[in-house]
Scaffold this active site. Structure first.
Site, mmCIF file in Angstrom:
data_model
loop_
_atom_site.group_PDB
_atom_site.id
_atom_site.type_symbol
_atom_site.label_atom_id
_atom_site.label_comp_id
_atom_site.label_asym_id
_atom_site.label_seq_id
_atom_site.Cartn_x
_atom_site.Cartn_y
_atom_site.Cartn_z
ATOM 1 C CB CYS A 1 -18.757 -9.507 12.869
ATOM 2 S SG CYS A 1 -18.986 -7.445 12.549
ATOM 3 C CB CYS B 1 -12.390 -4.862 15.638
ATOM 4 S SG CYS B 1 -13.647 -4.488 14.007
HETATM 5 N N1 DGL Z 1 -15.220 -6.997 12.127
HETATM 6 C C1 DGL Z 1 -16.408 -6.514 12.397
HETATM 7 C C2 DGL Z 1 -16.443 -6.716 14.326
HETATM 8 O O1 DGL Z 1 -15.938 -6.866 14.559
HETATM 9 C C3 DGL Z 1 -17.087 -5.053 12.176
HETATM 10 C C4 DGL Z 1 -16.420 -4.260 12.032
HETATM 11 C C5 DGL Z 1 -17.420 -3.329 11.183
HETATM 12 O O2 DGL Z 1 -17.567 -3.447 9.962
HETATM 13 O O3 DGL Z 1 -17.650 -2.138 11.664
HETATM 14 O O4 DGL Z 1 -16.840 -5.744 14.983
#
Ligand code: DGL
Length: 260
Positions: free
Chosen positions: A71, A184
């Site tokens: 993430c 993301c």
């Molecule tokens: N998948 C996540 C990222 O890479 C976070 C997304 C979220 O929960 O806002 O930032």
């Protein structure tokens, strides 16, 4: 090798998918923290709290050797503190691939799609500043609030998702952007929609493969023999869609609900 991987939801499974291509003979535990998603619209303190709770859970229940923060948002808010608090744990983070984007763009125009927290974060700001000082590239940065929720609901090819992307990508489309950073881990799941909206050949950059290579190299340094099956266990802190899991990983994995 025991590997703990987490994200606010199912997006981090795009990283797990890349790991399945390279990593063998290991146990992988994945937590989708859907109860607290989206992280990208929370404060850095909250994101740090969730990340520390998950790290503690992995260490207590599964004695992991490696933590992968799948993430971008949690990496930005928590990796430094996690490394300080757990100096013996190997910690691999996820960062928007703007370096490869700067190297690969032909038009000198690069788009960056990420969560509001990632774009505001110090890590991203520093990296973008350093790279911009080295090469003249115009960056089109776009926060995408609400996109993670659409993806978690499985709403990939719906009118609403297409319209959201249309408005965010419009300046990039008009300005000859040829490379877009998917900052993301959820966003690779809407790659097709992005390509469709942009109506051109694009380089889309995501970082799952780079993380898999890094894990392999760190694993080898610590004596991991990359042979045999990769066993995956899936946990979530609220409901998740099994269909999305199947679409990303290519097989059914039953998720257990945990309380964090
Ligand atoms: N998948 C996540 C990222 O890479 C976070 C997304 C979220 O929960 O806002 O930032």
């Amino acid at each position: 090798m025991k590997i703990g991987v987490f994200d606010s939801g199912l997006g981090g499974l795009t990283v797990v998918q890349a790991l399945t291509q390279v990593i063998k003979g290991a146990e992988l535990f994945y937590i989708a923290d859907t109860k607290h998603a989206p992280y990208g619209e929370k404060s850095p303190e909250q994101i740090l709290r969730y990340s520390l709770d998950i790290t503690n859970y992995f260490l207590k229940e599964y004695q992991i050797d490696v933590l992968i923060i799948a993430c971008n948002t949690a990496t930005s808010a928590a990796i430094q503190t996690i490394r300080e608090q757990y100096p013996d744990l190997i910690v691999i983070g996820t960062e928007p691939g703007i370096k490869p984007a700067f190297e690969q763009t032909q038009t000198g125009k690069v788009g960056v799609l990420a969560t509001p927290a990632t774009l505001k974060g110090e890590k991203y700001q520093q990296l973008a500043g350093t790279l911009s000082a080295q090469k003249e590239v115009v960056l089109y940065e776009q926060a995408c609030p609400g996109l993670v929720e659409q993806i978690e609901k499985g709403e990939i090819h719906t009118d609403k998702t297409r319209e959201m992307l249309l408005s965010w990508l419009d300046p990039m489309k008009k300005n000859d952007v040829d490379t877009i950073v998917l900052g993301c881990t959820h966003y690779p799941l809407v790659s097709e929609v992005i390509e469709h909206v942009m109506e051109r050949r694009l380089t889309l950059i995501h970082t799952g493969d780079a993380i898999a290579k890094r894990l392999l190299s760190l694993g080898e340094q610590t004596g991991h023999r990359n042979e045999g099956a990769l066993k995956i266990s899936l946990f979530s802190t609220a409901n998740i869609s099994n269909e999305i899991v199947h679409n990303i990983i290519g097989r059914e994995i039953d998720a257990k609900t945990i309380n964090l």
